[in-house]
Structure formats: structure tokens, C-alpha cells
Design a protein around this motif. Structure first.
Motif, PDB file in Angstrom:
ATOM      1  N   GLU A 199       3.754   4.811   8.770  1.00 23.30           N
ATOM      2  CA  GLU A 199       3.371   4.588   7.380  1.00 23.30           C
ATOM      3  C   GLU A 199       1.928   4.111   7.242  1.00 23.30           C
ATOM      4  O   GLU A 199       1.376   4.115   6.143  1.00 23.30           O
ATOM      5  N   SER A 200       1.310   3.695   8.351  1.00 22.71           N
ATOM      6  CA  SER A 200      -0.056   3.173   8.262  1.00 22.71           C
ATOM      7  C   SER A 200      -1.102   4.275   8.232  1.00 22.71           C
ATOM      8  O   SER A 200      -2.260   4.016   7.913  1.00 22.71           O
ATOM      9  N   PRO A 309       4.955   6.548   1.824  1.00 23.24           N
ATOM     10  CA  PRO A 309       5.156   5.272   1.119  1.00 23.24           C
ATOM     11  C   PRO A 309       5.174   4.102   2.085  1.00 23.24           C
ATOM     12  O   PRO A 309       5.819   4.146   3.133  1.00 23.24           O
ATOM     13  N   SER A 310       4.443   3.047   1.748  1.00 31.59           N
ATOM     14  CA  SER A 310       4.417   1.850   2.577  1.00 31.59           C
ATOM     15  C   SER A 310       5.416   0.831   2.042  1.00 31.59           C
ATOM     16  O   SER A 310       5.688   0.801   0.835  1.00 31.59           O
ATOM     17  N   HIS A 311       5.936   0.000   2.918  1.00 30.59           N
ATOM     18  CA  HIS A 311       6.957  -0.956   2.486  1.00 30.59           C
ATOM     19  C   HIS A 311       6.341  -2.140   1.749  1.00 30.59           C
ATOM     20  O   HIS A 311       7.049  -2.879   1.066  1.00 30.59           O
ATOM     21  N   ALA A 325      -6.334   3.162  -0.376  1.00 31.62           N
ATOM     22  CA  ALA A 325      -5.879   2.413   0.795  1.00 31.62           C
ATOM     23  C   ALA A 325      -4.401   2.086   0.691  1.00 31.62           C
ATOM     24  O   ALA A 325      -3.701   1.971   1.701  1.00 31.62           O
ATOM     25  N   ALA A 326      -3.908   1.961  -0.527  1.00 30.38           N
ATOM     26  CA  ALA A 326      -2.501   1.632  -0.756  1.00 30.38           C
ATOM     27  C   ALA A 326      -1.640   2.863  -0.960  1.00 30.38           C
ATOM     28  O   ALA A 326      -0.494   2.921  -0.499  1.00 30.38           O
ATOM     29  N   ARG A 371       3.027  -2.593  -9.438  1.00 29.21           N
ATOM     30  CA  ARG A 371       2.213  -1.422  -9.134  1.00 29.21           C
ATOM     31  C   ARG A 371       2.826  -0.461  -8.115  1.00 29.21           C
ATOM     32  O   ARG A 371       2.533   0.742  -8.147  1.00 29.21           O
ATOM     33  N   LYS A 372       3.646  -0.944  -7.205  1.00 25.92           N
ATOM     34  CA  LYS A 372       4.054  -0.110  -6.069  1.00 25.92           C
ATOM     35  C   LYS A 372       4.851   1.116  -6.486  1.00 25.92           C
ATOM     36  O   LYS A 372       4.564   2.236  -6.052  1.00 25.92           O
TER      37      LYS A 372
END
Length: 442
Positions: A199-200, A309-311, A325-326, A371-372
Motif C-alpha cells: 500500500e505504500s 487504498p492506505s489504512h 501522497a495520500a 477525508r479518507k
């Protein structure tokens, strides 16, 4: 004004649109000590045109009232967009066939539908827009709060709770928190999520694009005024071609997309190709698309990546992610930069509410909570959009009537967002995490 000892030091890594918008929002709050670290020798943007929906414009003007007049001097709109007087909406894009349909009936340039929105289409040249933001930074801020030639490479947690930023030039800096605005290849993201975690890192979407700028006089001569001076999506099998005016109508911006089945096997995401490769990719398209391709002088192929998608978007009140970045997205819904600006408005407002570092983790939690979901939805919806444009969506494919029904509603959830409700929700979450600790500057 808060004393120098009590000011909260925020390090902004990356000076693109997201980073500069965040900095402008943060600089309005005297208790925050903001420093921008940019890898390049000056502020610069890659790419040409970028479109802003009404949601992005709203966030932009709320960040700093001075941005509105600056934006108005460089914005470009459609020339002859039709208007729905009853709803006060104007054409955002015309969507049409870019090649003859396999059914033998629908032909290239046949209109599929119009996308309507409040205010209609609005675009800027990326570099000129960035210049307009930079112009709002006082000379003293440029001298004291901006460091160029600082490519961020690592982060260390210090015993006192602060963080130490390390740069490729050997220099270091300390901050209470670092906000990663360093784009899709973000080093801050990799540190936050773990460099070995899938995810990174961004993933290839099996789409690529050719980008070009065509002098409007030439485009009008080749295509006619309607096609050249207004925004269009030309759809086709396994690709699509986007055109819209920028530079106050002096230039036509072109992005021509295609599909690649194999994986991208190069470390560089931009590949130089020959003009004949570009022409070959669109040789079976309609006459107008072939004319557009023929006028393009640059032959760079841009691989399109997106973030899984990042946790999480933050860690321990020390690290937070913003913009690409997100949640780096493909450009197919034209809202990546707009989401970064929304992020900047919400995050700078929340940080402006607090007076000490004990609240940083609560701020980042509230920011992520509101926001996520929205920003990660853009990544998936934009991916879906490319499949619709390229006649690859399951159950729809090249069904023009279904596309005409589906496409006009695809942007509503983006444009109709009430940022003040979102900010109010975030402030409520912030107060729940630490009652009476925030002082909203409403």
C-alpha cells in the motif's frame, strides 16, 4: 501572537499545488510555524492544464481570500458552452465519439452527452497557477520559511516527541509534525506505511497518455472553433482523447489515452517515443482525432499510476499525508488537484484551531476521518471512469445509450460536497478526542 517558544512547527514536504495551498492556509495562523521543503531549485509543476470543479474553487477561495482574484486572472472557460438557465448550469465537457462505432450507425464526432455543472468548465495552466500561489507568499516567508534543494529521504522520531527530517543534501531539520505533500512517489508515505508494504507504493493502471499543447490558432484552423475552443472527451475502443482550452484561450491542451496490457517495466514513468508510434496508436480513429494527433509535437508517453487504498493517513501526531501522497488518482475525473486543495483547507483549518502540540494527533485523526473515504473513492471512481471512456466497463462496453445515461451523473458527488459541513464534522470529532482543547476560528 503566540510566543516563538510555543509555536507549533509544521514541516511541509513538497511545494506543489497541495503543499503551497496548505502553506497558505497555515500561514494565516500565528501560532503555527510553517516551513516548506522542496526538492527542486524552485517551485515548479509538471504538466500543462488542470481543471477545477466548483468544489475545488470553493476550497481554494476559502484557504486565502487573495487567491480568488489571482485565479480569475488566469482561468479559462469554454467559449460557447450551452447553459441551462433554470439550473444556472453550464457545459463542463461535451462527450462524443472519437471514432466510428462498430455498429456502423454511430459515427466519429457524434455527441453522446453533455456534462453540466454550476459555473461550467474552468481550467488553468499548472505552472501559471503555481506562480500565482507563490506570488502570494511574502518575501520574508520565501526567505525564512522555504528551503529549495531539499529532497526528503528519511525521518527520525526524537526523544522529546519531535521529528527530525533528513535530506539528500546532508542537512537536517526538526519539527513537531511533518505533512507529506510530496506526490505519488511520496517518501513520507513509504515511511508512514512501511516501505515493504504494497500500500505504500503506487501501482500501474495499464493506461498511458500522450500530452500536448497546440496553439489555438492552429487548432481552430484544423478543427473549427467549436471543437478547438471548448472542452471535449472523444471516446473510443481502448482509449480516449481529451482536449480543453487553457492560457485564456491561447492554447488547446491535449491528453490522449491508450491501454497497455503488459506491466510498465521501467523505473522512469515518462518514455520518449517516436511520432510514428503516437500516430499508429490513433490511426483508426476519426478524422478530427487524427488531426489533433498530427498537431502534437511532443512524443512523450506517460505511464499512469494510482495508489492502492492506505489504512491510515497519519501516525502519532507526527506524520500526516495530503493530496497525491495520500490518495494519488488517475486524471479521468479531473479532480486530483481539487481533492488536494480540499485536504489543505480542512487540515489547515483544524491546525489553526489548536494552540499546542498535544492536539496534533487529534487533529490528524479528525482530518483522516472526514477525508479518507471521499478521497479514496476518487481513486476507484476515476479508475472506473477510464473503463467507461475506453468502452471496457463490464455490462456497458460500447453501449452509447447507457453511457449517455450514466456519465452525466458521475461528477455530482464531487461537486456537491459541502465543505463547511465536512469541517464542522471534523471539528466535532476533534472536540470528542480532546474536549475543550480546540478553539475554532470560524
Amino acid at each position: 501572537m503566540a510566543s516563538e517558544q510555543k509555536r507549533i512547527r509544521i514541516a511541509v514536504v513538497g511545494g506543489g499545488i497541495g503543499g503551497l495551498c496548505l502553506a497558505l492556509g497555515l500561514l494565516r495562523h500565528p501560532q503555527l510555524d510553517v516551513h516548506v521543503y522542496e526538492a527542486a531549485p524552485q517551485f515548479a509543476e509538471i504538466g500543462a492544464g488542470v481543471a477545477f470543479g466548483i468544489n475545488a474553487q470553493t476550497a481554494l477561495f476559502k484557504l486565502d481570500p487573495r487567491i480568488r482574484p489571482a485565479y480569475e486572472t488566469i482561468r479559462t472557460s469554454n467559449v460557447d458552452a450551452s447553459t441551462d438557465a433554470e439550473q444556472k448550469k453550464a457545459t463542463y465537457f461535451r462527450i462524443q465519439l472519437g471514432m466510428d462505432h462498430k455498429n456502423g450507425k454511430d459515427k466519429a464526432d457524434d455527441q453522446i452527452c453533455e456534462i453540466m455543472c454550476v459555473g461550467g468548465f474552468s481550467s488553468v495552466h499548472r505552472a501559471r497557477f503555481l506562480d500565482s500561489l507563490v506570488a502570494l507568499l511574502p518575501e520574508k516567508v520565501m526567505q525564512d520559511n522555504v528551503s529549495f534543494g531539499h529532497r526528503f529521504v528519511d525521518l527520525k522520531e526524537l526523544p522529546d516527541g519531535k521529528v527530525q527530517l533528513e535530506f539528500a543534501n546532508g542537512k537536517t531539520a526538526e519539527a513537531d509534525a511533518v505533512i507529506g505533500c510530496d506526490g505519488i512517489k511520496s517518501e513520507v508515505r513509504q515511511i508512514l506505511l512501511g516501505r515493504d508494504r504494497p500500500e505504500s507504493k503506487p501501482r500501474f493502471t495499464h493506461k498511458y497518455a500522450y500530452r500536448g499543447l497546440i496553439p489555438m490558432e492552429r487548432a481552430r484552423a484544423e478543427l473549427g472553433d467549436r471543437q478547438a475552443q471548448n472542452s471535449h472527451h472523444n471516446l473510443g475502443y481502448d482509449g480516449h482523447v481529451l482536449t480543453f482550452p487553457i492560457d485564456k484561450g491561447k492554447t488547446m491542451n491535449v491528453v490522449a489515452f491508450q491501454t497497455m496490457e503488459r506491466d510498465w517495466d521501467q523505473s522512469d514513468w515518462v518514455k520518449q517515443v517516436k511520432k510514428e508510434d503516437l500516430v499508429r496508436d490513433f490511426q483508426h480513429w476519426g478524422a478530427n482525432v487524427r488531426k489533433i494527433i498530427g498537431m502534437m509535437e511532443r512524443c512523450d508517453m506517460w505511464a499512469l499510476f494510482e495508489h492502492p487504498p492506505s489504512h491510515t493517513y497519519h501516525k502519532k501526531g507526527q506524520i500526516c499525508l495530503l493530496g497525491d501522497a495520500a490518495h494519488a488518482s488517475t486524471p479521468h475525473q479531473g479532480s486530483g488537484a481539487g481533492m488536494a486543495i480540499e485536504d489543505a483547507y480542512i487540515l489547515s483549518s483544524l491546525l489553526g484551531d489548536i494552540q499546542d502540540t498535544s492536539m496534533l494527533e487529534a487533529v490528524f485523526h479528525a482530518y483522516e476521518t472526514v477525508r479518507k473515504a471521499r478521497t479514496q473513492l476518487l481513486v476507484s471512481r476515476s479508475h472506473e471512469q477510464s473503463m467507461l471512456y475506453d468502452f471496457q466497463a463490464d455490462g456497458i462496453r460500447d453501449d452509447v445509450s447507457k453511457l449517455a445515461e450514466i456519465l452525466p451523473r458521475r461528477w455530482d458527488w464531487i461537486w456537491d460536497e459541502d465543505l463547511e459541513v465536512e469541517l464542522r464534522d471534523a471539528r466535532s470529532i476533534l472536540n470528542q478526542k480532546a474536549p475543550n482543547a480546540s478553539k475554532p476560528n470560524i
